[in-house]
Design an enzyme around this catalytic site. Structure first.
Site, PDB file in Angstrom:
ATOM      1  N   GLU A 158       1.273   3.678   2.072  1.00 53.94           N
ATOM      2  CA  GLU A 158       1.982   3.969   3.320  1.00 53.94           C
ATOM      3  C   GLU A 158       3.274   3.166   3.421  1.00 53.94           C
ATOM      4  O   GLU A 158       4.306   3.684   3.853  1.00 53.94           O
ATOM      5  CB  GLU A 158       1.095   3.654   4.536  1.00 53.94           C
ATOM      6  CG  GLU A 158      -0.186   4.447   4.584  1.00 53.94           C
ATOM      7  CD  GLU A 158      -1.370   3.741   3.928  1.00 53.94           C
ATOM      8  OE1 GLU A 158      -2.491   3.904   4.423  1.00 53.94           O
ATOM      9  OE2 GLU A 158      -1.175   3.033   2.916  1.00 53.94           O
ATOM     10  N   CYS A 194      -5.256   1.006   6.586  1.00 57.04           N
ATOM     11  CA  CYS A 194      -5.933  -0.237   6.983  1.00 57.04           C
ATOM     12  C   CYS A 194      -5.347  -0.750   8.295  1.00 57.04           C
ATOM     13  O   CYS A 194      -4.196  -0.498   8.621  1.00 57.04           O
ATOM     14  CB  CYS A 194      -5.815  -1.285   5.882  1.00 57.04           C
ATOM     15  SG  CYS A 194      -4.122  -1.831   5.553  1.00 57.04           S
ATOM     16  N   HIS A 222       0.845  -1.185   0.000  1.00 60.09           N
ATOM     17  CA  HIS A 222       0.000   0.000   0.000  1.00 60.09           C
ATOM     18  C   HIS A 222       0.887   1.244   0.000  1.00 60.09           C
ATOM     19  O   HIS A 222       2.099   1.172   0.219  1.00 60.09           O
ATOM     20  CB  HIS A 222      -0.916  -0.008   1.222  1.00 60.09           C
ATOM     21  CG  HIS A 222      -1.981  -1.052   1.150  1.00 60.09           C
ATOM     22  ND1 HIS A 222      -2.923  -1.218   2.138  1.00 60.09           N
ATOM     23  CD2 HIS A 222      -2.277  -1.985   0.204  1.00 60.09           C
ATOM     24  CE1 HIS A 222      -3.743  -2.200   1.808  1.00 60.09           C
ATOM     25  NE2 HIS A 222      -3.360  -2.685   0.637  1.00 60.09           N
ATOM     26  N   CYS A 227      -1.363  -1.468   7.463  1.00 58.53           N
ATOM     27  CA  CYS A 227      -0.546  -0.253   7.364  1.00 58.53           C
ATOM     28  C   CYS A 227      -0.441   0.448   8.714  1.00 58.53           C
ATOM     29  O   CYS A 227       0.579   1.070   9.014  1.00 58.53           O
ATOM     30  CB  CYS A 227      -1.132   0.687   6.314  1.00 58.53           C
ATOM     31  SG  CYS A 227      -0.982   0.023   4.643  1.00 58.53           S
TER      32      CYS A 227
END
EC number: 3.5.4.26
Length: 147
Positions: A52, A75, A50, A84
């Site tokens: 991040e 998430c 992701h 994350c």
């Protein structure tokens, strides 16, 4: 530089995943420490890191004590990738600025609560309208169940 400047950059980064992230949303992340961008990332492809995580990899130890600007709530559950939120906490980030709360029922506010529970200052709603326009399909699907 201010929060708006960095969130605009995160929104620009989110656009880079426009054709490769479906069915996931387009997400951008910028990590800032002492008014310097130390990490940037976007969600490049479904099932991959992701935004991040990509930004944290770039920032490395410089993320500690910094601020993460994310276009969508991080998430906090295990899916194809680890949460994350855990990575943000482990990195030592002390503030997270979020444009939109994730409408996915698995997340929807839970990521924010998790970050706060772990002592991270969270701000939400920054440039929400601007950010949301690049994820219209995702928000519609989460709301209605239809593409």
């Amino acid at each position: 530089m201010n929060d708006i400047f960095y969130m605009k950059r995160a929104i620009e980064l989110s656009k880079l995943g426009e054709f490769t992230t479906a069915p996931n949303p387009n997400v951008g992340c910028v990590i800032v420490k002492n008014n310097i961008i130390v990490g940037e990332g976007w969600h490049e492809q479904a099932g991959k890191n992701h935004a991040e995580i990509n930004a944290l990899i770039m920032a490395g130890e410089k993320a500690q004590g910094g601020t993460a600007y994310v276009t969508l709530e991080p998430c906090n559950h295990f899916g194809k990738t680890p949460p994350c939120c855990n990575a943000l906490i482990k990195s030592g980030i002390n503030r997270v600025v979020i444009s939109n709360i994730d409408p996915n029922p698995k997340i929807s506010g839970n990521g924010i609560l998790y970050l706060k529970k772990h002592g991270i200052c969270v701000k939400t709603g920054l440039l929400s309208k601007e950010s949301k326009q690049y994820n219209k399909g995702f928000f519609k699907r989460m709301k209605t169940g239809f593409p």
